[in-house]
Design a protein around this motif. Structure first.
Motif, PDB file in Angstrom:
ATOM      1  N   VAL A 316       0.864  -1.181   0.000  1.00  0.00           N
ATOM      2  CA  VAL A 316       0.000   0.000   0.000  1.00  0.00           C
ATOM      3  C   VAL A 316       0.899   1.229   0.000  1.00  0.00           C
ATOM      4  N   ALA A 317       0.608   2.159  -0.887  1.00  0.00           N
ATOM      5  CA  ALA A 317       1.422   3.376  -0.988  1.00  0.00           C
ATOM      6  C   ALA A 317       0.506   4.576  -1.126  1.00  0.00           C
ATOM      7  N   HIS A 318       1.024   5.734  -0.715  1.00  0.00           N
ATOM      8  CA  HIS A 318       0.334   7.002  -0.935  1.00  0.00           C
ATOM      9  C   HIS A 318       0.954   7.679  -2.152  1.00  0.00           C
ATOM     10  N   VAL A 319       0.102   8.328  -2.924  1.00  0.00           N
ATOM     11  CA  VAL A 319       0.532   8.916  -4.192  1.00  0.00           C
ATOM     12  C   VAL A 319       0.752  10.414  -4.032  1.00  0.00           C
ATOM     13  N   VAL A 320       1.872  10.909  -4.537  1.00  0.00           N
ATOM     14  CA  VAL A 320       2.136  12.351  -4.588  1.00  0.00           C
ATOM     15  C   VAL A 320       2.339  12.723  -6.062  1.00  0.00           C
ATOM     16  N   PRO A 321       1.351  13.355  -6.699  1.00  0.00           N
ATOM     17  CA  PRO A 321       1.529  13.750  -8.109  1.00  0.00           C
ATOM     18  C   PRO A 321       2.705  14.704  -8.271  1.00  0.00           C
ATOM     19  N   ILE A 322       3.457  14.536  -9.354  1.00  0.00           N
ATOM     20  CA  ILE A 322       4.630  15.367  -9.624  1.00  0.00           C
ATOM     21  C   ILE A 322       4.407  16.276 -10.821  1.00  0.00           C
ATOM     22  N   SER A 323       3.932  15.708 -11.908  1.00  0.00           N
ATOM     23  CA  SER A 323       3.799  16.483 -13.147  1.00  0.00           C
ATOM     24  C   SER A 323       2.496  17.258 -13.222  1.00  0.00           C
ATOM     25  N   LYS A 376      11.333  18.504  -2.581  1.00  0.00           N
ATOM     26  CA  LYS A 376      11.468  19.203  -3.868  1.00  0.00           C
ATOM     27  C   LYS A 376      11.105  18.288  -5.030  1.00  0.00           C
ATOM     28  N   ARG A 377      10.008  17.531  -4.842  1.00  0.00           N
ATOM     29  CA  ARG A 377       9.599  16.568  -5.863  1.00  0.00           C
ATOM     30  C   ARG A 377       9.203  17.260  -7.159  1.00  0.00           C
ATOM     31  N   ARG A 378       8.666  18.478  -7.064  1.00  0.00           N
ATOM     32  CA  ARG A 378       8.143  19.150  -8.249  1.00  0.00           C
ATOM     33  C   ARG A 378       9.094  20.211  -8.794  1.00  0.00           C
ATOM     34  N   ARG A 382      14.162  18.412 -10.623  1.00  0.00           N
ATOM     35  CA  ARG A 382      13.679  17.045 -10.431  1.00  0.00           C
ATOM     36  C   ARG A 382      12.926  16.559 -11.663  1.00  0.00           C
ATOM     37  N   GLN A 383      12.118  17.416 -12.231  1.00  0.00           N
ATOM     38  CA  GLN A 383      11.364  17.018 -13.418  1.00  0.00           C
ATOM     39  C   GLN A 383      12.306  16.748 -14.586  1.00  0.00           C
ATOM     40  N   ALA A 384      13.378  17.542 -14.682  1.00  0.00           N
ATOM     41  CA  ALA A 384      14.364  17.286 -15.732  1.00  0.00           C
ATOM     42  C   ALA A 384      15.039  15.931 -15.517  1.00  0.00           C
ATOM     43  N   GLY A 385      15.274  15.586 -14.246  1.00  0.00           N
ATOM     44  CA  GLY A 385      15.874  14.289 -13.949  1.00  0.00           C
ATOM     45  C   GLY A 385      14.975  13.130 -14.337  1.00  0.00           C
ATOM     46  N   HIS A 404      22.268  15.012 -16.667  1.00  0.00           N
ATOM     47  CA  HIS A 404      21.576  15.577 -15.512  1.00  0.00           C
ATOM     48  C   HIS A 404      22.311  15.284 -14.203  1.00  0.00           C
ATOM     49  N   ALA A 405      23.520  14.749 -14.289  1.00  0.00           N
ATOM     50  CA  ALA A 405      24.294  14.414 -13.085  1.00  0.00           C
ATOM     51  C   ALA A 405      25.577  15.227 -13.082  1.00  0.00           C
ATOM     52  N   PRO A 406      25.565  16.458 -12.553  1.00  0.00           N
ATOM     53  CA  PRO A 406      26.745  17.327 -12.627  1.00  0.00           C
ATOM     54  C   PRO A 406      27.960  16.777 -11.894  1.00  0.00           C
ATOM     55  N   GLN A 407      27.748  15.866 -10.943  1.00  0.00           N
ATOM     56  CA  GLN A 407      28.876  15.237 -10.259  1.00  0.00           C
ATOM     57  C   GLN A 407      29.027  13.777 -10.656  1.00  0.00           C
ATOM     58  N   GLY A 408      28.419  13.405 -11.782  1.00  0.00           N
ATOM     59  CA  GLY A 408      28.563  12.057 -12.305  1.00  0.00           C
ATOM     60  C   GLY A 408      27.823  11.025 -11.470  1.00  0.00           C
ATOM     61  N   LEU A 409      28.017   9.769 -11.815  1.00  0.00           N
ATOM     62  CA  LEU A 409      27.397   8.647 -11.113  1.00  0.00           C
ATOM     63  C   LEU A 409      28.482   7.635 -10.774  1.00  0.00           C
TER      64      LEU A 409
END
Length: 660
Positions: A316-323, A376-378, A382-385, A404-409
């Motif tokens: 069971v999860a709660h939904v947080v719309p982003i877009s 900062k989900r919205r 974050r949206q670009a990520g 989108h990773a300025p410090q790499g992965l």
């Protein structure tokens, strides 16, 4: 190939599987007593090419859709079963929606109980099926008519063909041809298997079954770190059955039974994973792409509860719309699923959601970020990520994610992102691997443009420091990182500084970092005074004179002596332990060597031991040890100070020639 049945209760799914394979998948007493499937059933039949065709028979009752979803998560081919006397029913629609949401791309339709309907009824049901499957993966799929009476006869024999039902025979031939034509999935990537059944077997112990989603596992393989997730308990596989046959390996796309050593049955549940330790980082926050079905009963708004089926698990999860503020039936968008307990997923994994009452499937989609931030989900960043992750999953490779990773992965993040061991990850041409200073560290993959930006920003931070504090030698490594990149990992920061020093973009003065152009030039009078002060500091050994004492001895103002010593500090000729107390660099080296020696002997390096070894008072011993901590040569662990390593000792060595 794994075939999964789908369809309404009492439409003949189990009977059809029995006719196709000779195996009765209803194994529970309650299932036989009630005549319905309650749990997942499994059957296997050999193919002409030596492979094995597997079947997962799922329950059709509306209250058992969660069980159906657990089985459907690992199938290659969907077999939709529709009884002619009932036609398309609610669970027919829901099961088809589940298969579509889970990304099943191949399938067929079995029209059962054809002996109970006339030609008009048959034609009407075929029309219902055509309307139902339009726009789905089953559009245009073959429809096979089968007889309930003849299938019942088939159940008395070992092969459906013996019963003489041409529909079952045609369906069987079609499934066998599809299975043999299907290319076997490559056993690449990190192994992971979704557990859908757990039991004990006399003489063997705990056995789990499930479908392998990726990779390959070997019995008694000590080279692979396998874990029960999300509990993160290490497990060992001592025996394998793949597609119902004993095997040395279990590979992606196969139904596998794994005999696990050293773990109790009660420690494992349906929905757990047996996976390579590099696959998952369990998280309560998962960002996903969600599509609501047009038949969804209500919009999805912030913090709405939903039942989430992913892998073989139900949560069971709660939904947080982003877009968007909310999603209406028929709409798609990005949302964050917030779970009560950490869950395991990988980018690209398919899932479905049911409403809060768990009475209707309302949508589904795929995982984008299984380790999402909870703040900062919205934000635009974050949206670009999320768009970058979407582009990657759509075939864009690592380029959009690295952009989108300025410090790499780092290697761990890349393995969780791709599901591949780091040795198999192909770096884009515009990216570079940053090697760690020591062999135990992890490499980082970063775009060339981002790496250059990190170097430029580090130089800018140093320039700003020099401008604001021209008399200071420069910040130490920790302070410079706080100024430039407070969130950067130790490994990447060290690699960045090492490269910039090798290239001559920054210089080191003992523990202090500075731009090569940041020098301290002495005038004639200052050079003469320095020539008198340095021997006094050196002669003072571990207890040099204070600034006020030096000023009195030389008959100079304290401010002049203090300012000159700060210049000598910038040149690397002295070190400042506390305010107005400067040590000759040679004496600092001796103290550092002494500290290193004491740190390797019991009881370790502490204030009392260092006091006795140097002959200094306790207060001065503590001041010197705190200086070593401050410049990164040691770190305090309770009452002792431990060395940070060879690299830190090198940082204590000022340049042989003063910077001029």
């Amino acid at each position: 190939m794994i075939v999964g049945t789908a369809g309404h209760i009492d439409h003949g799914k189990t009977t059809l599987v029995r006719a196709l394979t000779g195996v009765d998948t209803d194994r529970l007493k309650e299932e036989k007593a009630r005549g319905i499937s309650i749990e997942l059933g499994y059957a296997y039949t050999p193919l002409a090419n030596g492979d094995v065709l597997g079947f997962i028979d799922v329950p059709g009752h509306e209250k058992l859709v969660h069980t159906m979803a657990a089985g459907a998560s690992g199938i290659d081919f969907g077999l939709l079963v529709v009884a002619v006397d009932d036609g398309v029913m609610p669970q027919t629609r829901e099961h088809l929606a589940i298969l579509s949401m889970l990304g099943v791309a191949r399938g067929a339709v079995a029209l059962t109980k054809t002996d109970r309907a006339d030609a008009a009824q048959l034609e009407a049901v075929r029309g219902e099926i055509a309307a139902l499957t339009e726009g789905t993966f089953l559009q245009g799929a073959p429809v096979f008519g089968t007889s309930a009476t003849q299938m019942a006869q088939a159940s008395q024999t070992s092969h459906a063909a013996h019963a003489g039902d041409p529909g079952v025979a045609a369906l069987k031939d079609y499934l066998h041809a599809q299975a043999q034509a299907l290319s076997r999935p490559e056993a690449t990537g990190l192994f992971r298997l979704a557990v859908d059944r757990v039991f004990t077997l006399s003489g063997h112990g705990t056995v789990i079954t499930g479908t392998a989603h990726a990779g390959q596992v070997r019995a008694d393989d000590d080279a692979t770190d396998l874990r029960l997730m999300p509990a993160n308990t290490r497990v060992r596989v001592r025996g394998i059955h793949a597609q119902n046959q004993p095997s040395e390996t279990g590979s992606a796309g196969q139904r596998c039974a794994l005999n696990l050593a050293g773990i109790d049955k009660n420690a494992i549940s349906r929905g757990d994973w047996i996976a390579d330790a590099r696959c998952f980082l369990p998280s309560k926050h998962v960002d996903v792409a969600l599509t609501l079905l047009p038949s969804a009963d209500a919009p999805v708004r912030a913090w709405a509860p939903l039942h989430v089926h992913i892998g073989a698990a139900r949560h069971v999860a709660h939904v947080v719309p982003i877009s968007a503020e909310s999603l209406s039936p028929g709409q798609s968008g990005w949302v964050q699923l917030v779970f009560d307990e950490p869950v395991c997923a990988m980018p690209g994994d398919r899932y479905i959601v049911r409403n809060a009452q768990a009475t209707r499937t309302v949508g589904g989609g795929r995982v984008l970020d299984p380790n999402a931030p909870d703040r900062k989900r919205r934000s635009a960043s974050r949206q670009a990520g999320l768009q970058a992750l979407t582009d990657m999953l759509d075939g864009g490779g690592l380029q959009p994610v690295l952009a989108h990773a300025p410090q790499g992965l780092d290697e761990a993040a890349l393995q969780r992102l791709t599901g591949l061991p780091v040795s198999d990850i192909a770096a884009p041409e515009s990216a570079v691997w940053i090697e760690p200073r020591n062999a135990q560290g992890a490499r980082t993959l970063i775009l060339d443009a981002h790496w250059k930006a990190l170097r430029d920003r580090t130089e800018q931070a140093l320039a700003s420091f020099h401008q604001s504090a021209p008399d200071e030698p420069g910040p130490d490594s920790a302070r410079l990182r706080r100024m430039a990149f407070p969130a950067m990992s130790d490994t990447l920061w060290t690699s960045l500084l090492d490269e910039m020093q090798r290239d001559g973009h920054i210089a080191r003065n003992g523990p202090w970092l500075h731009l090569p152009t940041h020098t301290a030039t002495l005038g004639t009078a200052e050079s003469a005074l320095a020539a008198r002060l340095l021997p006094l500091l050196d002669a003072g050994a571990f207890d040099p004179p204070w600034v006020r004492d030096l000023a009195k001895l030389q008959g100079e103002p304290e401010d002049a002596v203090r300012q000159l010593l700060r210049k000598l500090l910038r040149r690397g000729e002295v070190a400042q332990v506390v305010k107005d107390l400067f040590y000759h660099r040679d004496q600092v080296r001796k103290l550092a060597a002494l500290a290193a020696d004491l740190a390797t002997q019991p009881p370790g390096l502490n204030a009392a031991v260092f006091r006795d070894a140097t002959g200094l008072g306790r207060k001065r011993a503590i001041q010197i040890l705190e200086f070593f901590d401050r410049v990164g040569y040691t770190r305090r662990v309770r009452d002792t100070h431990v060395l940070r390593g060879e690299s830190a000792y090198a940082a204590m060595q000022p340049p042989a020639e003063p910077v001029s």
